[in-house]
Scaffold this active site. Structure first.
Site, PDB file in Angstrom:
ATOM      1  N   GLU A   1       0.816  -1.213   0.000  1.00  0.00           N
ATOM      2  CA  GLU A   1       0.000   0.000   0.000  1.00  0.00           C
ATOM      3  C   GLU A   1       0.854   1.270   0.000  1.00  0.00           C
ATOM      4  O   GLU A   1       1.215   1.781   1.067  1.00  0.00           O
ATOM      5  CB  GLU A   1      -0.910   0.027   1.244  1.00  0.00           C
ATOM      6  CG  GLU A   1      -1.798   1.266   1.308  1.00  0.00           C
ATOM      7  CD  GLU A   1      -2.601   1.401   2.600  1.00  0.00           C
ATOM      8  OE1 GLU A   1      -2.243   0.786   3.609  1.00  0.00           O
ATOM      9  OE2 GLU A   1      -3.594   2.137   2.582  1.00  0.00           O
TER      10      GLU A   1
ATOM     11  N   LYS B   1      -2.569  -1.954  -3.068  1.00  0.00           N
ATOM     12  CA  LYS B   1      -3.586  -1.104  -2.443  1.00  0.00           C
ATOM     13  C   LYS B   1      -3.222   0.333  -2.756  1.00  0.00           C
ATOM     14  O   LYS B   1      -2.143   0.801  -2.388  1.00  0.00           O
ATOM     15  CB  LYS B   1      -3.630  -1.354  -0.933  1.00  0.00           C
ATOM     16  CG  LYS B   1      -4.663  -0.492  -0.211  1.00  0.00           C
ATOM     17  CD  LYS B   1      -5.034  -1.071   1.149  1.00  0.00           C
ATOM     18  CE  LYS B   1      -5.991  -0.157   1.889  1.00  0.00           C
ATOM     19  NZ  LYS B   1      -6.582  -0.779   3.073  1.00  0.00           N
TER      20      LYS B   1
ATOM     21  N   SER C   1      -9.827   4.423   1.188  1.00  0.00           N
ATOM     22  CA  SER C   1     -10.758   5.556   1.039  1.00  0.00           C
ATOM     23  C   SER C   1     -10.054   6.887   1.276  1.00  0.00           C
ATOM     24  O   SER C   1     -10.459   7.910   0.714  1.00  0.00           O
ATOM     25  CB  SER C   1     -11.995   5.391   1.925  1.00  0.00           C
ATOM     26  OG  SER C   1     -11.683   5.253   3.287  1.00  0.00           O
ATOM     27  N   GLY C   2      -9.018   6.905   2.114  1.00  0.00           N
ATOM     28  CA  GLY C   2      -8.130   8.062   2.194  1.00  0.00           C
ATOM     29  C   GLY C   2      -8.710   9.378   2.683  1.00  0.00           C
ATOM     30  O   GLY C   2      -8.140  10.422   2.410  1.00  0.00           O
TER      31      GLY C   2
HETATM   32  P1  13P Z   1      -8.864   4.451   4.783  1.00  0.00           P
HETATM   33  O1  13P Z   1      -9.833   3.723   3.916  1.00  0.00           O
HETATM   34  O2  13P Z   1      -9.475   5.080   5.986  1.00  0.00           O
HETATM   35  O3  13P Z   1      -7.995   5.394   3.994  1.00  0.00           O
HETATM   36  O4  13P Z   1      -7.866   3.378   5.377  1.00  0.00           O
HETATM   37  C1  13P Z   1      -7.375   2.360   4.574  1.00  0.00           C
HETATM   38  C2  13P Z   1      -6.077   1.897   5.057  1.00  0.00           C
HETATM   39  O5  13P Z   1      -5.833   0.732   5.117  1.00  0.00           O
HETATM   40  C3  13P Z   1      -5.073   2.916   5.454  1.00  0.00           C
HETATM   41  O6  13P Z   1      -3.836   2.303   5.702  1.00  0.00           O
END
Ligand code: 13P
Length: 332
Positions: free
Chosen positions: A176, A218, A260-261
């Site tokens: 990710e 991711k 989702s960020g």
């Molecule tokens: P969010 O969907 O809240 O961005 O989190 C996903 C995630 O795994 C962050 O490391």
């Protein structure tokens, strides 16, 4: 021996995605405080139980990423969380990075830690029931200054080392590299940075001979920065995100999941729907799905408020969001 390619592919089934419930103690504390919920190990256990043991989630999630503390905790049903997930056909995963620190060569950028004792920790997590893992790197955009090539490269090297260790331990790695939404940048700049980040990552993965077919990527979506004052339409997000991914992610990877960020739940859902539609219409080479934390959990936390009597309503809110996100995939 585990067939890692089959395992990595198994997350991408119609209508299902991955819940990220892997907030570190620090992040979980911040998240709970945001909703006025007190924080302690017991409250974090209840927070996890709310989501992990919500009846019916197995219709929408193929896996849940957990935090190390959660692997050892029990739900209200007195069963260890990984055991109760496995019993319901949901694969337990584990966040294995140990967070970020400023990068000495470029102190406004962050570098992810956690490689030192990784092989030992992987053996422990595996014995505790984890079958997949996640490592998060953070990429900050600041005009044309950031990210720097050295930081992109250093994070890519660490992601590659991580993936190599995880594959040899017989687990599936999720890589990710999160390109942050925070900033004044345009969507075009976000697209260029996502492309560059993934391009750098794949060239380093090749140097390390990481098997592409058993990794999951991711990624962030291509979005205008949160301080840009610009609102992107789902069609714009889908077109730019897919273009960046087609240009930088080889077709052999097991699949791509989106974080989702910081997007609002409805926005993350609408953008996913547009992305899935476009990917199907254009014959994208890899399967796509969601791996959200905030966009799936925030509305339920607001209802829960840390109170036992609110659990059924909070779970109903969570399930309703899961159903919308699952429907957005358009694959059922
Ligand atoms: P969010 O969907 O809240 O961005 O989190 C996903 C995630 O795994 C962050 O490391």
């Amino acid at each position: 021996m585990t067939d890692l390619v089959a395992l990595a592919r198994s997350f991408f089934v119609p209508g299902k995605g991955i819940l990220a419930a892997d907030e570190s103690v620090h992040s979980a504390t911040a998240r709970l405080s945001q909703y006025g919920i007190s924080t302690s190990e017991e409250m974090r256990r209840q927070f996890r139980d709310l989501f992990i043991n919500a009846p019916g989630i197995e219709q929408y999630v193929s896996g849940i990423i957990l935090f190390s503390e959660t692997l050892l905790q029990k739900g209200n049903d007195k069963k260890l969380f990984p055991k109760s997930l496995t019993a319901r056909g949901v694969q337990p995963g584990i966040k294995v990075d140990l967070g970020t620190e400023p990068f000495p060569n470029s102190p406004h950028e962050l570098i992810t830690q956690g490689l030192l004792d990784l092989p030992e920790r992987l053996a422990v997590y595996k014995s505790q029931g984890a079958v997949f893992t996640k490592w998060r790197a953070v990429v900050r955009i600041d005009g044309d200054e950031l990210p720097t090539n050295v930081a992109l490269h250093e994070n890519a090297k660490r992601l590659a080392n991580y993936a190599k260790e995880v594959q040899s331990a017989g687990l599936v790695p999720i890589l990710e590299p999160e390109v942050l939404l925070e900033g004044k940048h345009s969507r075009a700049r976000s697209r260029a940075v996502i492309e560059e980040t993934l391009h750098t990552l794949f060239s380093v993965l090749d140097e390390y001979a990481v098997d592409r077919a058993s990794i999951i990527i991711k990624t962030s979506m291509t979005l205008s920065g949160s301080e840009s004052g610009k609102k992107d339409t789902p069609e714009e997000v889908a077109a730019d995100t897919l273009a960046a991914l087609v240009a930088s992610v080889p077709p052999q990877v097991a699949g791509i999941v989106f974080l989702s960020g910081g997007q609002l739940p409805d926005q993350a859902t609408a953008n996913l729907a547009a992305l899935s539609r476009l990917a199907r219409e254009s014959g994208a080479p890899w399967p796509l799905t969601f791996s959200y934390a905030r966009a799936l959990q925030d509305e339920a936390l607001e209802v829960w408020k840390g109170k036992e009597e609110n659990v059924p309503a909070a779970r109903a809110t969570f399930l309703a969001r899961l159903q919308k996100v699952s429907d957005a995939l358009g694959t059922r």
